[in-house]
Scaffold this active site. Sequence first.
Site, PDB file in Angstrom:
ATOM      1  N   PRO A   1       0.826  -1.201   0.000  1.00 35.70           N
ATOM      2  CA  PRO A   1       0.000   0.000   0.000  1.00 35.70           C
ATOM      3  C   PRO A   1       0.869   1.263   0.000  1.00 35.70           C
ATOM      4  O   PRO A   1       1.830   1.361   0.747  1.00 35.70           O
ATOM      5  CB  PRO A   1      -0.798  -0.112   1.293  1.00 35.70           C
ATOM      6  CG  PRO A   1       0.000  -0.996   2.169  1.00 35.70           C
ATOM      7  CD  PRO A   1       0.758  -1.914   1.274  1.00 35.70           C
TER       8      PRO A   1
ATOM      9  N   PRO B   1       0.469  -5.610   4.593  1.00 39.90           N
ATOM     10  CA  PRO B   1       1.740  -5.913   5.251  1.00 39.90           C
ATOM     11  C   PRO B   1       2.450  -4.627   5.676  1.00 39.90           C
ATOM     12  O   PRO B   1       2.660  -3.720   4.858  1.00 39.90           O
ATOM     13  CB  PRO B   1       2.534  -6.653   4.173  1.00 39.90           C
ATOM     14  CG  PRO B   1       1.960  -6.172   2.881  1.00 39.90           C
ATOM     15  CD  PRO B   1       0.508  -5.884   3.155  1.00 39.90           C
TER      16      PRO B   1
ATOM     17  N   ARG C   1       4.067   2.596   2.375  1.00 41.48           N
ATOM     18  CA  ARG C   1       4.856   3.779   2.031  1.00 41.48           C
ATOM     19  C   ARG C   1       3.900   4.964   1.920  1.00 41.48           C
ATOM     20  O   ARG C   1       2.850   4.850   1.307  1.00 41.48           O
ATOM     21  CB  ARG C   1       5.559   3.602   0.689  1.00 41.48           C
ATOM     22  CG  ARG C   1       6.564   2.479   0.662  1.00 41.48           C
ATOM     23  CD  ARG C   1       7.028   2.272  -0.785  1.00 41.48           C
ATOM     24  NE  ARG C   1       7.912   1.150  -0.920  1.00 41.48           N
ATOM     25  CZ  ARG C   1       7.537  -0.107  -1.102  1.00 41.48           C
ATOM     26  NH1 ARG C   1       6.257  -0.415  -1.129  1.00 41.48           N
ATOM     27  NH2 ARG C   1       8.420  -1.067  -1.233  1.00 41.48           N
TER      28      ARG C   1
ATOM     29  N   ARG D   1      -7.774  -7.578  -2.873  1.00 46.49           N
ATOM     30  CA  ARG D   1      -8.579  -7.308  -1.682  1.00 46.49           C
ATOM     31  C   ARG D   1     -10.027  -7.058  -2.095  1.00 46.49           C
ATOM     32  O   ARG D   1     -10.291  -6.517  -3.150  1.00 46.49           O
ATOM     33  CB  ARG D   1      -8.022  -6.118  -0.921  1.00 46.49           C
ATOM     34  CG  ARG D   1      -6.678  -6.449  -0.292  1.00 46.49           C
ATOM     35  CD  ARG D   1      -5.984  -5.220   0.251  1.00 46.49           C
ATOM     36  NE  ARG D   1      -4.662  -5.567   0.725  1.00 46.49           N
ATOM     37  CZ  ARG D   1      -3.576  -5.587  -0.038  1.00 46.49           C
ATOM     38  NH1 ARG D   1      -3.663  -5.272  -1.313  1.00 46.49           N
ATOM     39  NH2 ARG D   1      -2.414  -5.915   0.469  1.00 46.49           N
TER      40      ARG D   1
END
Length: 125
Positions: free
Chosen positions: A2, A35, A40, A71
Amino acid sequence: MPHIIVEYTDNLVDFDFRSLLKQMNMVLVESPHFPTGGIRSRAVKRTDYVLADGTEDDSFVHIELKVGAGRSEEILKETSEALFAVAESFFSDCFKDHYLALSLEVTEFNFPTQKKNNIHNRYTG
């Protein structure tokens, strides 16, 4: 993987964007769906922009959440709502005395991306 990208106008001078990024990162850290080692975030100040008719000292903050594919729509919706709530709270005083356009979009990477990241090792041990 992400990524959070916050674009903002340079007339938003009284805000600690690093603090906003940390708060937004925590939304993702606390979620079981992302995760930690891949998170970032960054803020990008924009100096060349025009809002509406250009006659006022308007501001904008546009947030993009980029995630890898896979997702569910429900997870992405919940995550975007949680991130937007953080941003709304962060800029709540600005809305009281300044014109501000706040937006958030989610982009899902569908094409394979190239990446190498050993930060994950800290979290998977």
